[in-house]
Design an enzyme around this catalytic site. Structure first.
Site, PDB file in Angstrom:
ATOM      1  N   ARG A  87      39.972  47.007  45.158  1.00 20.85           N
ATOM      2  CA  ARG A  87      40.256  48.441  44.382  1.00 20.85           C
ATOM      3  C   ARG A  87      39.949  50.193  43.934  1.00 20.85           C
ATOM      4  O   ARG A  87      40.737  51.393  43.622  1.00 20.85           O
ATOM      5  CB  ARG A  87      40.958  47.952  43.142  1.00 20.85           C
ATOM      6  CG  ARG A  87      39.726  47.899  42.631  1.00 20.85           C
ATOM      7  CD  ARG A  87      39.895  48.220  41.294  1.00 20.85           C
ATOM      8  NE  ARG A  87      39.154  47.576  39.891  1.00 20.85           N
ATOM      9  CZ  ARG A  87      38.744  47.752  38.791  1.00 20.85           C
ATOM     10  NH1 ARG A  87      40.300  47.825  37.669  1.00 20.85           N
ATOM     11  NH2 ARG A  87      38.416  46.911  37.938  1.00 20.85           N
ATOM     12  N   LYS A 107      39.414  55.221  41.346  1.00 23.72           N
ATOM     13  CA  LYS A 107      39.330  53.194  41.502  1.00 23.72           C
ATOM     14  C   LYS A 107      40.697  53.072  40.682  1.00 23.72           C
ATOM     15  O   LYS A 107      40.822  53.932  40.301  1.00 23.72           O
ATOM     16  CB  LYS A 107      37.992  53.317  40.761  1.00 23.72           C
ATOM     17  CG  LYS A 107      37.765  51.960  39.990  1.00 23.72           C
ATOM     18  CD  LYS A 107      36.674  51.960  39.568  1.00 23.72           C
ATOM     19  CE  LYS A 107      36.140  50.777  38.676  1.00 23.72           C
ATOM     20  NZ  LYS A 107      35.151  50.205  38.202  1.00 23.72           N
ATOM     21  N   ASP A 247      26.220  43.424  43.802  1.00 23.39           N
ATOM     22  CA  ASP A 247      26.893  44.326  44.039  1.00 23.39           C
ATOM     23  C   ASP A 247      27.644  45.464  43.261  1.00 23.39           C
ATOM     24  O   ASP A 247      28.245  46.941  44.227  1.00 23.39           O
ATOM     25  CB  ASP A 247      28.479  44.029  45.000  1.00 23.39           C
ATOM     26  CG  ASP A 247      29.229  43.440  44.027  1.00 23.39           C
ATOM     27  OD1 ASP A 247      28.476  42.406  43.106  1.00 23.39           O
ATOM     28  OD2 ASP A 247      30.076  43.717  43.293  1.00 23.39           O
TER      29      ASP A 247
HETATM   30  P1  AMP Z   1      33.697  44.587  39.588  1.00 21.17           P
HETATM   31  O1  AMP Z   1      33.414  43.266  38.828  1.00 21.17           O
HETATM   32  O2  AMP Z   1      34.472  45.780  39.214  1.00 21.17           O
HETATM   33  O3  AMP Z   1      31.868  44.754  40.159  1.00 21.17           O
HETATM   34  O4  AMP Z   1      34.420  43.755  40.979  1.00 21.17           O
HETATM   35  C1  AMP Z   1      34.443  43.166  42.085  1.00 21.17           C
HETATM   36  C2  AMP Z   1      35.052  42.351  42.870  1.00 21.17           C
HETATM   37  O5  AMP Z   1      36.284  42.758  42.786  1.00 21.17           O
HETATM   38  C3  AMP Z   1      34.862  44.202  43.816  1.00 21.17           C
HETATM   39  O6  AMP Z   1      35.044  43.697  45.464  1.00 21.17           O
HETATM   40  C4  AMP Z   1      36.286  44.766  43.803  1.00 21.17           C
HETATM   41  O7  AMP Z   1      36.627  45.787  44.625  1.00 21.17           O
HETATM   42  C5  AMP Z   1      36.876  43.508  43.736  1.00 21.17           C
HETATM   43  N1  AMP Z   1      38.093  43.658  42.668  1.00 21.17           N
HETATM   44  C6  AMP Z   1      38.142  44.657  41.455  1.00 21.17           C
HETATM   45  N2  AMP Z   1      39.183  44.182  40.889  1.00 21.17           N
HETATM   46  C7  AMP Z   1      40.375  44.253  41.421  1.00 21.17           C
HETATM   47  C8  AMP Z   1      41.250  45.042  41.670  1.00 21.17           C
HETATM   48  N3  AMP Z   1      42.583  44.737  40.484  1.00 21.17           N
HETATM   49  N4  AMP Z   1      42.426  43.890  42.677  1.00 21.17           N
HETATM   50  C9  AMP Z   1      40.932  44.162  43.834  1.00 21.17           C
HETATM   51  N5  AMP Z   1      40.359  44.255  43.850  1.00 21.17           N
HETATM   52  C10 AMP Z   1      39.340  43.755  42.546  1.00 21.17           C
HETATM   53 MG    MG Z   2      31.546  46.217  41.139  1.00 20.05          MG
END
Ligand code: AMP
Ligand code: MG
Length: 463
Positions: A87, A107, A247
């Site tokens: 996202r 974002k 990540d």
């Molecule tokens: P995060 O926990 O924010 O690091 O996210 C982990 C993964 O999930 C990353 O690849 C983000 O880009 C993806 N992600 C988080 N929220 C969304 C969303 N609403 N739609 C698509 N991908 C998401």
């Molecule tokens: Mg992240």
């Protein structure tokens, strides 16, 4: 033109990113705009009204329309997964007047090829949270991605309930993370990955000589150094990141990804806020161990470049990590000694530990107890014996290491609830107050710990 875009990432092999078109939203509104950061980046928005500002911030006037999402992988709670920006979209790399390069990222602007089952969107509450937390981190003097603006999209997104959709404009030295290297190390074409490492070094650490064979170890040590400094600083101000997946560990040493992040109110080393961290993997006190674990995963991605003999390469990395483990413990003690205003040349282990134990046992507020010590207002019933030992050791004047104010969870929740009822006053007040976190504050509301009924026990990734 406001931006001075000169992109470099899109010159890398296309496996490292995907071109993406952010969605168009017709009913946009500028909710937060960081004028100070805009000035720092030499962005002059003075000629534009809010509507034009939104379009510029979303990259609409970029001529080449080269927007992209990055590919990466990561260990999430210990499990390896292929991820990528689900996202997030980088609209360009902006170059400031003094030649600093920063990623400008949206974002929450819609799906990307890496979205998996997600909608690619973000809700307003979590984006306000990230804006407040990341700017507070920066103002506390701790390296962080920055927040340039929050724009509401005019459409709702479905989370537990329908919430207003929003986009955060995030600014970072780079978004290259441990997980990007984990992704690169999977490529069949080893040379592509090696070139990617050289790109990363010359982009983030130009002081390291890219033509020298020892560059990999230097690069590794630089990153170990920065990560350790970062986490010690988090612990100084009582910050719990909450999702220290590989990540979410940036190679530029910036705090990134404020999903379930929160500050301690009462001190508990085992504290976890994140609703998904059931085992306490990313608890307050575990942050040092996890940093070293992540750094070990990072080293694995380029072991073959450190030495062609695997055993020798592993030994070199182990030596560095052992050294950093020691350094971590020492730096932590130095930091704690400074918080207590003790002479860092002495061994203060015991007196520090006793202070923390008392805070823990009596469930005292992490931020305010250090301030009580500064102001000579500690509870005598609790600290009488401790103060006896302390008075022989303490130095004269406290340095500015103990924050007067942190963005407490219950305040952020209250502010978000108010914004959801169209009331922005407190958001703007709080944003201003957090600009000088080491200055004494008169406003009792923001410095008082939450009442039992106000406490927030769980935070969510907001995905
Ligand atoms: P995060 O926990 O924010 O690091 O996210 C982990 C993964 O999930 C990353 O690849 C983000 O880009 C993806 N992600 C988080 N929220 C969304 C969303 N609403 N739609 C698509 N991908 C998401
Ligand atoms: Mg992240």
């Amino acid at each position: 033109m406001v931006w001075n875009f000169q992109d470099s990432y899109t010159k890398l092999p296309s496996i490292f990113y995907s071109k993406v078109n952010p969605e168009n939203f017709s009913n946009k509104k500028l909710v937060l705009f960081n004028g100070d950061l805009a000035r720092e980046l030499n962005l002059d928005f003075s000629k534009y009204d809010d509507h034009e500002k939104c379009n510029i911030l979303l990259g609409k006037n970029k001529l080449d329309k080269n927007y992209f999402s990055q590919a990466y992988a990561g260990h999430q709670f210990g499990n390896f997964t292929i991820l990528g920006d689900g996202r997030a979209v980088i609209i360009g790399e902006h170059i400031t007047n003094n030649k600093k390069r920063v990623d400008i990222q949206l974002k929450g602007s819609g799906q990307t090829p890496y979205s998996r089952n997600g909608d690619g969107k973000a809700a307003l509450g979590p984006m306000i949270r990230e804006y407040i937390l990341s700017e507070a981190m920066h103002n506390l003097g701790i390296s962080s991605t920055r927040a340039l603006a929050v724009i509401t999209t005019g459409e709702n997104v479905l989370r537990d309930k329908l919430e207003p959709g929003a986009i955060l404009i995030r600014v970072a030295k780079s978004h290259i993370r441990v997980g990007t290297f984990q992704f690169g190390s999977l490529l069949k074409n080893r040379e592509e990955f090696q070139n990617f490492i050289s790109y990363t070094i010359s982009r983030i650490y130009p002081e390291i000589d890219n033509n020298n064979n020892d560059k990999y170890l230097k690069f590794y040590e630089t990153i170990c150094d920065l990560q350790i400094k970062l986490v010690i600083d988090w612990m100084r101000v009582g910050f719990i990141h909450g999702v220290m997946n590989t990540d979410n560990m940036s190679l530029s040493g910036e705090t990134i990804d404020y999903g379930p992040a929160a500050y301690l109110d009462e001190y508990n080393p085992k504290k976890v806020f994140s609703s998904i961290d059931k085992m306490g993997r990313y608890s307050f006190e575990n942050q040092s161990k996890i940093t070293l674990w992540n750094l070990a995963r990072f080293a694995e991605t380029f072991l073959h470049l450190i030495d062609s003999n695997e055993k020798t390469a592993i030994k070199k990395i182990e030596d560095i990590l052992n050294r950093y483990k020691k350094l971590f413990d020492q730096s932590w003690l130095t930091m704690m000694s400074m918080k207590l205003n003790l002479d860092t040349n002495n061994n203060n282990e015991e007196i520090v530990k006793e202070f923390l134990d008392l805070m823990h046992i009596y469930k005292l507020d992490y931020t305010n107890t250090f301030l009580d010590l500064e102001n000579n207002t500690l509870d005598k019933k609790i600290f009488k014996n401790w103060e006896e030992k302390y008075k022989n050791n303490k130095l004269r004047k406290f340095k500015n290491v103990n924050p007067q104010i942190i963005p407490r969870n219950h305040i952020i929740e209250e502010i978000i609830n108010e914004v959801y009822s169209n009331n922005y006053g407190q958001l703007y007040d709080f944003e201003k107050i957090l600009k000088n976190p080491y200055e004494k504050k008169e406003n009792k509301k923001y410095i008082t710990p939450p009442l039992e009924s106000e406490k927030v026990f769980e935070t969510f990734c907001g995905t």
